[in-house]
Design an enzyme around this catalytic site. Sequence first.
Site, short mmCIF file in Angstrom:
data_model
loop_
_atom_site.label_atom_id
_atom_site.label_comp_id
_atom_site.label_asym_id
_atom_site.label_seq_id
_atom_site.Cartn_x
_atom_site.Cartn_y
_atom_site.Cartn_z
N TRP A 184 -3.34 -4.21 -1.13
CA TRP A 184 -2.39 -4.48 -2.21
C TRP A 184 -2.23 -5.99 -2.32
CZ3 TRP A 184 2.61 -6.79 -1.80
CH2 TRP A 184 3.24 -6.94 -3.04
N GLU A 225 -4.58 -0.56 -4.24
CA GLU A 225 -3.26 -0.17 -4.76
C GLU A 225 -2.83 -1.08 -5.90
OE1 GLU A 225 1.39 0.14 -3.16
OE2 GLU A 225 -0.20 -0.58 -1.83
N LYS A 227 0.01 -2.27 -9.05
CA LYS A 227 1.45 -2.48 -9.24
C LYS A 227 1.70 -2.96 -10.65
CE LYS A 227 5.49 -4.33 -6.85
NZ LYS A 227 5.99 -5.13 -5.71
N ASP A 258 1.28 4.35 -5.77
CA ASP A 258 2.62 4.14 -5.21
C ASP A 258 3.64 4.61 -6.24
OD1 ASP A 258 5.21 2.73 -4.73
OD2 ASP A 258 4.11 1.81 -3.08
N HIS A 261 5.35 1.89 -8.43
CA HIS A 261 4.58 0.79 -9.00
C HIS A 261 4.21 0.98 -10.47
CE1 HIS A 261 3.07 -1.27 -5.05
NE2 HIS A 261 4.38 -1.12 -5.11
N HIS A 286 1.59 6.28 -1.67
CA HIS A 286 2.76 5.67 -1.07
C HIS A 286 3.96 6.35 -1.71
CE1 HIS A 286 1.32 1.58 0.76
NE2 HIS A 286 0.99 2.62 1.48
N ASP A 294 10.73 -1.60 -8.77
CA ASP A 294 10.11 -1.21 -7.51
C ASP A 294 10.93 -1.73 -6.35
OD1 ASP A 294 8.41 -0.36 -5.52
OD2 ASP A 294 7.22 -2.19 -5.62
N ASP A 296 11.79 0.19 -3.72
CA ASP A 296 11.40 0.89 -2.49
C ASP A 296 12.58 1.48 -1.75
OD1 ASP A 296 8.58 0.57 -2.64
OD2 ASP A 296 8.81 -1.52 -2.07
N ASP A 326 6.41 4.32 1.80
CA ASP A 326 6.63 2.89 1.59
C ASP A 326 8.03 2.67 1.06
OD1 ASP A 326 6.55 0.20 1.18
OD2 ASP A 326 5.02 0.24 -0.38
#
Length: 418
Positions: A184, A225, A227, A258, A261, A286, A294, A296, A326
């Site tokens: 990433w 990955e 985003k 993810d 993302h 993720h 984002d 998380d 994640d």
Amino acid sequence: MTTVEQRYQEAKATYASIGVDTDAVLKQLQEVKISMHCWQGDDVKGFLNPDGELTGGIMSTGNYPGAARTPDELRADLEKAYSLIPGKHKLNLHAIYLDTDETVDLNEIEPKHFEKWVVWAKEQGLGLDFNPTFFSHPMMKDGFTLSHPDKEVRDYWIEHGKRSRRVAEYFGKELGQTCYTNFWVPDGFKDNPVDRLSPRKRLMESLDAIFSEEIDEAYNVDTVESKLFGLGAEAYTVGSHEFYMGYGLTRNKAILLDAGHFHPTEVISNKLSSLSLFSEKNLMLHVSRPVRWDSDHVVIMDDELQDIAKEIVRNNLLDKTVIGLDFFDATINRVAAWVIGTRNTQKALLKAMLEPTAELKELENKFDFTARLAYTEELKDFPYADVWNYFCEQNGVPVGLDWLKEVQAYEKEILATR
């Protein structure tokens, strides 16, 4: 017979009435490994430069006491978390979590700098996944790494990527479990760029250079990955979903999705079936929880988590999907965050496995949407929690909220002394 087992037997009969074998389901769930991420334990600081500032679109908020300060403390916290989670799983390490007395930079890392992690993983019966770290470092110049126009900057990060794959290969060989190495890259612009193409061309070429060394995929599988944006890269991210989907499919790399993302109203659950048709490699996830951006957050039993699990199970993608977590939250007990997020992910998979999938698909193929709706709604009231509690008891981990008591005791005895 314990109360938990008695309630399980009742639930078993209930599910049998719709053709679901709960014993077979639990055997299937036992085989699922979740790749739990190390960076929840110390707020993504790592041990390369733990006093450094987080950069690259990453920010950890909160100052809850007890964050791990050393590799030994982090491993102790992880052991506590794993002891409260049923099954045997994996740990996802970032490169900045090396454990060595040497002074070493990211473009100098070697397998020996992670040897203590391998010894520990063997003792714990865990597998290891890996991530090169393309953030929080002085060589992240102007918000760019592998796509920077300066070749010296790109070469530094290319070397880091190459060395990361060798570390991953070492993990795979030593532990007998394939290591998934996730790339990433946070590169991007805060405001609207004039040239969107050139940075992506440089990123493509840098990744090609990193992956030029052949590594046996029995030991290491590369994943990429995407985003949408990050702090400081709100207008443009070089490694967009379209970029990495194209790169992964043309370079035969695994594509990681993810949950945080993408656009706020966009979900990854609806992408799994499509991607599975075209990607020869396993899919990697993720599992996270965005809140408007984002951020998380700790994974909860929300609709998207359950939809992700349903897509995996209903489409027979368990063997083709690598599930990682994640999130990082410094406002709550960090060990508890791991336990909550991982157990929720397992619960969501269990709920999906407890569906009579073949029967539901048959109803759908007959266009009997009435029965399909009736079944899926009634299933929401079925006693999946009694099956889950039995699974926990069989694995020797606390049932219900009993795990919280252990975390609270650990906080009082260990975390509060740091």
